[in-house]
Design a protein around this motif. Structure first.
Motif, PDB file in Angstrom:
ATOM      1  N   UNK A 102     -19.083  61.285  98.244  1.00  0.00           N
ATOM      2  CA  UNK A 102     -20.260  60.825  98.991  1.00  0.00           C
ATOM      3  C   UNK A 102     -20.187  61.226 100.672  1.00  0.00           C
ATOM      4  N   UNK A 103     -18.943  61.045 101.204  1.00  0.00           N
ATOM      5  CA  UNK A 103     -18.726  61.534 102.499  1.00  0.00           C
ATOM      6  C   UNK A 103     -18.878  63.089 102.587  1.00  0.00           C
ATOM      7  N   UNK A 104     -18.365  63.757 101.622  1.00  0.00           N
ATOM      8  CA  UNK A 104     -18.351  65.383 101.536  1.00  0.00           C
ATOM      9  C   UNK A 104     -19.783  65.727 101.432  1.00  0.00           C
ATOM     10  N   UNK A 105     -20.606  65.077 100.602  1.00  0.00           N
ATOM     11  CA  UNK A 105     -22.043  65.432 100.432  1.00  0.00           C
ATOM     12  C   UNK A 105     -22.741  65.386 101.728  1.00  0.00           C
ATOM     13  N   UNK A 106     -22.519  64.122 102.288  1.00  0.00           N
ATOM     14  CA  UNK A 106     -23.109  63.568 103.604  1.00  0.00           C
ATOM     15  C   UNK A 106     -22.744  64.560 104.613  1.00  0.00           C
ATOM     16  N   UNK A 107     -21.350  65.074 104.696  1.00  0.00           N
ATOM     17  CA  UNK A 107     -21.302  66.211 105.610  1.00  0.00           C
ATOM     18  C   UNK A 107     -21.720  67.481 105.160  1.00  0.00           C
ATOM     19  N   UNK A 108     -21.901  67.936 103.831  1.00  0.00           N
ATOM     20  CA  UNK A 108     -22.678  69.044 103.662  1.00  0.00           C
ATOM     21  C   UNK A 108     -23.992  69.127 104.132  1.00  0.00           C
ATOM     22  N   UNK A 109     -24.672  67.840 103.805  1.00  0.00           N
ATOM     23  CA  UNK A 109     -26.124  67.676 104.060  1.00  0.00           C
ATOM     24  C   UNK A 109     -26.216  67.803 105.581  1.00  0.00           C
ATOM     25  N   UNK A 110     -25.415  67.166 106.578  1.00  0.00           N
ATOM     26  CA  UNK A 110     -25.524  67.136 107.880  1.00  0.00           C
ATOM     27  C   UNK A 110     -25.357  68.700 108.455  1.00  0.00           C
ATOM     28  N   UNK A 111     -24.301  69.345 107.853  1.00  0.00           N
ATOM     29  CA  UNK A 111     -24.056  70.695 108.231  1.00  0.00           C
ATOM     30  C   UNK A 111     -25.399  71.540 108.230  1.00  0.00           C
ATOM     31  N   UNK A 112     -26.003  71.519 106.698  1.00  0.00           N
ATOM     32  CA  UNK A 112     -27.057  72.091 106.254  1.00  0.00           C
ATOM     33  C   UNK A 112     -28.250  71.712 107.400  1.00  0.00           C
ATOM     34  N   UNK A 113     -28.310  70.552 107.537  1.00  0.00           N
ATOM     35  CA  UNK A 113     -29.362  70.130 108.321  1.00  0.00           C
ATOM     36  C   UNK A 113     -29.330  70.691 109.857  1.00  0.00           C
ATOM     37  N   UNK A 114     -28.223  70.688 110.502  1.00  0.00           N
ATOM     38  CA  UNK A 114     -27.902  71.386 111.676  1.00  0.00           C
ATOM     39  C   UNK A 114     -28.078  72.706 111.621  1.00  0.00           C
ATOM     40  N   UNK A 115     -27.748  73.266 110.628  1.00  0.00           N
ATOM     41  CA  UNK A 115     -27.998  74.893 110.558  1.00  0.00           C
ATOM     42  C   UNK A 115     -29.540  75.081 110.479  1.00  0.00           C
TER      43      UNK A 115
END
Length: 168
Positions: A102-115
């Motif tokens: 879940x943490x990794x998925x949240x990190x990926x989502x955050x990175x995608x949102x920042x991009x």
């Protein structure tokens, strides 16, 4: 005294008959009463001893079965404790794994949102530059068309600022 002596006197044949009668009675009582009673008592004693022996053996067997049952119960409790401990460890591991995912998925989502935000900012900045350039050209063409007075110049600057504010 002769009469008293006759009452106390012992008659030899009567005495022998009475002693013989006593021996016969003792023999008959012993043969037909004491021996059968002694045999019955002996049989009952043997029966009681056998039953006591069987009771002891049954008690020993029951104690062995109880010990075996308690050993099995302790073994079952140990297995249950072991199974519960394994299940708890597996649940903790699965929980940690799920939390990490879940943490990794949240990190990926955050990175995608920042991009995406960075891309949208870049697009917005590009559009803003394009609109500012277009407004600047528009103002310059108006300035060139007219001779500006100070009041017209201020009005154009205000319009430019309002247009820039609306565009952002």
């Amino acid at each position: 005294m002769g009469e008293t002596q006759a009452l106390v006197s012992i008659m030899p044949w009567t005495f022998i008959a009475q002693i013989g009668n006593l021996f016969i009675q003792a023999y008959l009582i012993r043969r037909f009463l004491f021996n059968p009673v002694a045999a019955v008592i002996e049989k009952r004693k043997n029966l009681a001893e056998r039953e006591l022996g069987e009771a002891r053996r049954e008690k020993e067997r029951a104690e062995e079965m109880k010990a075996e049952y308690e050993a099995r119960l302790a073994g079952a409790q140990n297995r249950i404790s072991s199974m519960l401990e394994n299940a708890r460890r597996e649940a903790e591991a699965k929980s940690r794994e799920t939390l990490q995912e879940a943490r990794e998925e949240a990190g990926r989502i955050r990175e995608q949102a920042q991009k995406e935000i960075a891309g949208e900012r870049h697009e917005a900045a590009a559009q803003l530059r394009q609109e500012i350039g277009s407004l600047a050209i528009n103002i310059a063409s108006r300035v060139v068309e007219k001779e500006l007075r100070e009041e017209d110049h201020r009005r154009l600057i205000r319009e430019f600022i309002e247009n820039v504010g609306e565009a952002s």
